[in-house]
Design a protein around this motif. Structure first.
Motif, short mmCIF file in Angstrom:
data_model
loop_
_atom_site.label_atom_id
_atom_site.label_comp_id
_atom_site.label_asym_id
_atom_site.label_seq_id
_atom_site.Cartn_x
_atom_site.Cartn_y
_atom_site.Cartn_z
N ALA A 133 45.05 5.92 59.54
CA ALA A 133 44.76 4.65 60.20
C ALA A 133 43.72 4.82 61.30
O ALA A 133 42.80 4.00 61.44
N LEU A 134 43.82 5.89 62.09
CA LEU A 134 42.82 6.14 63.13
C LEU A 134 41.46 6.46 62.52
O LEU A 134 40.42 6.06 63.05
N GLY A 135 41.46 7.19 61.43
CA GLY A 135 40.19 7.49 60.77
C GLY A 135 39.47 6.22 60.35
O GLY A 135 38.26 6.08 60.54
N HIS A 136 40.22 5.27 59.81
CA HIS A 136 39.61 4.02 59.34
C HIS A 136 39.21 3.11 60.49
O HIS A 136 38.12 2.54 60.49
N SER A 137 40.09 2.98 61.50
CA SER A 137 39.86 1.99 62.54
C SER A 137 38.99 2.52 63.68
O SER A 137 38.05 1.85 64.12
N TYR A 138 39.29 3.71 64.16
CA TYR A 138 38.61 4.23 65.35
C TYR A 138 37.33 4.98 64.99
O TYR A 138 36.25 4.69 65.53
N PHE A 139 37.43 5.94 64.08
CA PHE A 139 36.29 6.81 63.82
C PHE A 139 35.30 6.20 62.83
O PHE A 139 34.11 6.46 62.91
N ARG A 140 35.79 5.41 61.86
CA ARG A 140 34.87 4.78 60.91
C ARG A 140 34.66 3.30 61.19
O ARG A 140 34.03 2.61 60.41
N GLU A 141 35.20 2.85 62.34
CA GLU A 141 35.02 1.46 62.80
C GLU A 141 35.30 0.47 61.69
O GLU A 141 34.49 -0.39 61.35
N TRP A 142 36.52 0.59 61.14
CA TRP A 142 36.98 -0.34 60.10
C TRP A 142 36.07 -0.35 58.88
O TRP A 142 35.84 -1.38 58.26
N GLY A 143 35.51 0.81 58.57
CA GLY A 143 34.68 0.93 57.37
C GLY A 143 33.22 0.60 57.57
O GLY A 143 32.46 0.56 56.60
N ARG A 144 32.79 0.39 58.83
CA ARG A 144 31.39 0.02 59.07
C ARG A 144 30.46 1.22 59.18
O ARG A 144 29.24 1.07 59.14
N ARG A 145 31.00 2.44 59.34
CA ARG A 145 30.13 3.61 59.49
C ARG A 145 30.88 4.85 59.04
O ARG A 145 32.07 4.82 58.77
N ALA A 146 30.16 5.97 58.99
CA ALA A 146 30.72 7.30 58.73
C ALA A 146 31.59 7.32 57.49
O ALA A 146 32.68 7.89 57.48
N HIS A 147 31.10 6.72 56.41
CA HIS A 147 31.87 6.68 55.18
C HIS A 147 32.14 8.09 54.66
O HIS A 147 31.26 8.94 54.64
N GLY A 148 33.37 8.35 54.27
CA GLY A 148 33.73 9.66 53.72
C GLY A 148 34.09 10.69 54.75
O GLY A 148 34.41 11.83 54.39
N LEU A 149 34.02 10.33 56.03
CA LEU A 149 34.38 11.28 57.08
C LEU A 149 35.89 11.46 57.13
O LEU A 149 36.63 10.49 57.19
N HIS A 150 36.34 12.71 57.09
CA HIS A 150 37.77 13.02 57.14
C HIS A 150 38.13 13.60 58.50
O HIS A 150 37.34 14.31 59.11
N ILE A 151 39.35 13.30 58.93
CA ILE A 151 39.80 13.69 60.26
C ILE A 151 40.74 14.88 60.18
O ILE A 151 41.60 14.94 59.31
N VAL A 152 40.56 15.81 61.10
CA VAL A 152 41.53 16.87 61.34
C VAL A 152 42.19 16.52 62.67
O VAL A 152 41.54 16.46 63.70
N PHE A 153 43.49 16.27 62.63
CA PHE A 153 44.23 15.69 63.75
C PHE A 153 45.37 16.66 64.06
O PHE A 153 46.28 16.82 63.24
N SER A 154 45.35 17.34 65.21
CA SER A 154 46.35 18.38 65.48
C SER A 154 46.63 18.49 66.97
O SER A 154 46.03 17.79 67.79
N ASP A 155 47.55 19.39 67.31
CA ASP A 155 47.89 19.68 68.71
C ASP A 155 48.19 18.41 69.50
O ASP A 155 47.61 18.16 70.55
N VAL A 156 49.09 17.60 68.99
CA VAL A 156 49.43 16.34 69.66
C VAL A 156 50.16 16.63 70.97
O VAL A 156 51.23 17.24 70.97
N GLU A 157 49.57 16.23 72.08
CA GLU A 157 50.18 16.43 73.38
C GLU A 157 50.97 15.20 73.83
O GLU A 157 51.92 15.32 74.61
N PHE A 158 50.58 14.04 73.35
CA PHE A 158 51.18 12.80 73.82
C PHE A 158 50.97 11.74 72.76
O PHE A 158 49.92 11.66 72.14
N ALA A 159 51.98 10.90 72.52
CA ALA A 159 51.87 9.80 71.60
C ALA A 159 52.73 8.65 72.12
O ALA A 159 53.92 8.83 72.37
N ASP A 160 52.12 7.49 72.27
CA ASP A 160 52.86 6.34 72.77
C ASP A 160 52.37 5.08 72.05
O ASP A 160 51.25 5.04 71.54
#
Length: 211
Positions: free
Chosen positions: A180-207
């Motif tokens: 969901a973050l890859g689509h909404s935040y990093f690819r701006e809801w599909g407007r850019r960076a098509h095909g970019l995959h996220i590596v998401f690790s070392d979560v320190e905080f989640a709210d």
């Protein structure tokens, strides 16, 4: 674009871990964040307060509390008695059972209402974690820690709660959030960076903020 994200989250059930690297230290962050979002008051932290809550929730009946916890009525009576020298505090195996029973019964109507609101209107996800990226050609950059605050729609909330209801653990929940973050935040809801995959690790905080 909401339809695109709905399709994206529906695919996560069999997606594997292509966009997610989970470490043992991360376990519990998403679950704890969801629980905080569903409550308006903290769960009692002391064992005495928890036992008082369970008794109040069951009409003051030590027999009913004992049935919930899987112990004898006499055991509960020893835990809560005010007679000098007669009280026996719960041992470690029972402390966990008491905590789980309290959490399951804490603010049920408020929890149901806030969950329904998140599933209908979405929520704001706040996290501090390590993010990196991999392009289709295989190129990538060095991951770095980021603070991210992002609005996510109800489709993601429904996916998260459905996964939890089905017994899925933290790993599946983080797959849903990573995509969901890859689509909404990093690819701006599909407007850019098509095909970019996220590596998401070392979560320190989640709210999660539910408005």
């Amino acid at each position: 674009m909401a339809d695109d994200l709905g399709e994206l989250t529906r695919q996560t059930a069999g997606a594997g871990l292509a966009d997610w690297r989970l470490r043992e230290a991360d376990v519990g962050q998403i679950e704890q964040g969801l629980e905080r979002a569903l409550r308006t008051r903290p769960v009692p932290s002391s064992n005495g307060a928890r036992l008082r809550f369970l008794l109040a929730s069951h009409g003051g009946s030590t027999r009913r509390v004992a049935a919930v916890l899987g112990v004898s009525q006499r055991t509960v009576q020893r835990w809560v008695t005010k007679k000098p020298g007669a009280r026996r505090p719960p041992g470690p195996p029972h402390l966990r059972s008491i905590e789980e029973a309290v959490r399951a019964r804490w603010q049920p109507r408020i929890r149901a209402r806030r969950r329904a609101q998140a599933e209908a209107e979405g929520f704001v996800f706040h996290t501090r974690a390590r993010f990196g990226f991999a392009a289709p050609a295989g190129s990538s950059d060095d991951p770095r820690v980021r603070w991210i605050t992002q609005d996510l729609p109800g489709e993601v909330a429904r996916e998260l709660f459905a996964a939890r209801d089905a017994g899925a653990g933290e790993q599946q929940q983080t797959v849903i959030l990573a995509r969901a973050l890859g689509h909404s935040y990093f690819r701006e809801w599909g407007r850019r960076a098509h095909g970019l995959h996220i590596v998401f690790s070392d979560v320190e905080f989640a709210d999660f903020s539910i408005h």
